[in-house]
Design an enzyme around this catalytic site. Sequence first.
Site, PDB file in Angstrom:
ATOM      1  N   ALA A  64       0.835  -1.207   0.000  1.00 58.53           N
ATOM      2  CA  ALA A  64       0.000   0.000   0.000  1.00 58.53           C
ATOM      3  C   ALA A  64       0.867   1.254   0.000  1.00 58.53           C
ATOM      4  O   ALA A  64       0.437   2.315  -0.430  1.00 58.53           O
ATOM      5  CB  ALA A  64      -0.922  -0.003   1.211  1.00 58.53           C
ATOM      6  N   ASP A  65       2.082   1.129   0.478  1.00 58.70           N
ATOM      7  CA  ASP A  65       3.008   2.246   0.614  1.00 58.70           C
ATOM      8  C   ASP A  65       3.956   2.248  -0.584  1.00 58.70           C
ATOM      9  O   ASP A  65       4.967   1.560  -0.592  1.00 58.70           O
ATOM     10  CB  ASP A  65       3.778   2.085   1.928  1.00 58.70           C
ATOM     11  CG  ASP A  65       4.736   3.209   2.232  1.00 58.70           C
ATOM     12  OD1 ASP A  65       4.777   4.183   1.462  1.00 58.70           O
ATOM     13  OD2 ASP A  65       5.440   3.107   3.251  1.00 58.70           O
TER      14      ASP A  65
END
Length: 166
Positions: A64-65
Amino acid sequence: MAEGLEPMWENLSVIQSRWPDNRLDLYLLKETLWNVLMALDYVHTERKIIHTNIKADNILVSIADSAILQQFEEDEHTYPSPRKFVGGRTIYQSRSWREPREYGMPMLTDFGAAVFGEEKHNHDAQPGAYREKKLSHKGTFGGGNWASETTPCGFDQAWQEKSRVI
């Protein structure tokens, strides 16, 4: 038409080993169980497939990062990974990821041992190390919901202790 796969982070076993006492964060555990059960519902109901090898190693967490990927690329450019050449192929040494600021969606992977659910099967439902004693007999299975009973096997202590309370 080319299809690309989403880059994935690490499997649940590796993530679990980083947490104190090898226990997953409760939010991550709940999110993972929800997603695995939804995936199983889809592959059983819509695709008529039985996974047969559900374990923490086969649950990957998405990235997600996106800063992790950028940092990985910069590190590889500045400090290239060691590599060797074997039989005309280049083999790179793995590079460690930094811990993400947030976890992505957990995804059920590795359908290599999956079977079609509408057929009858007379072999063990899961590899021995992950098989519950009640499923260790050879028997006919297929199309049923037996996999949901074995889902927690890969979550080791965290799930076993919580299931005693329930």
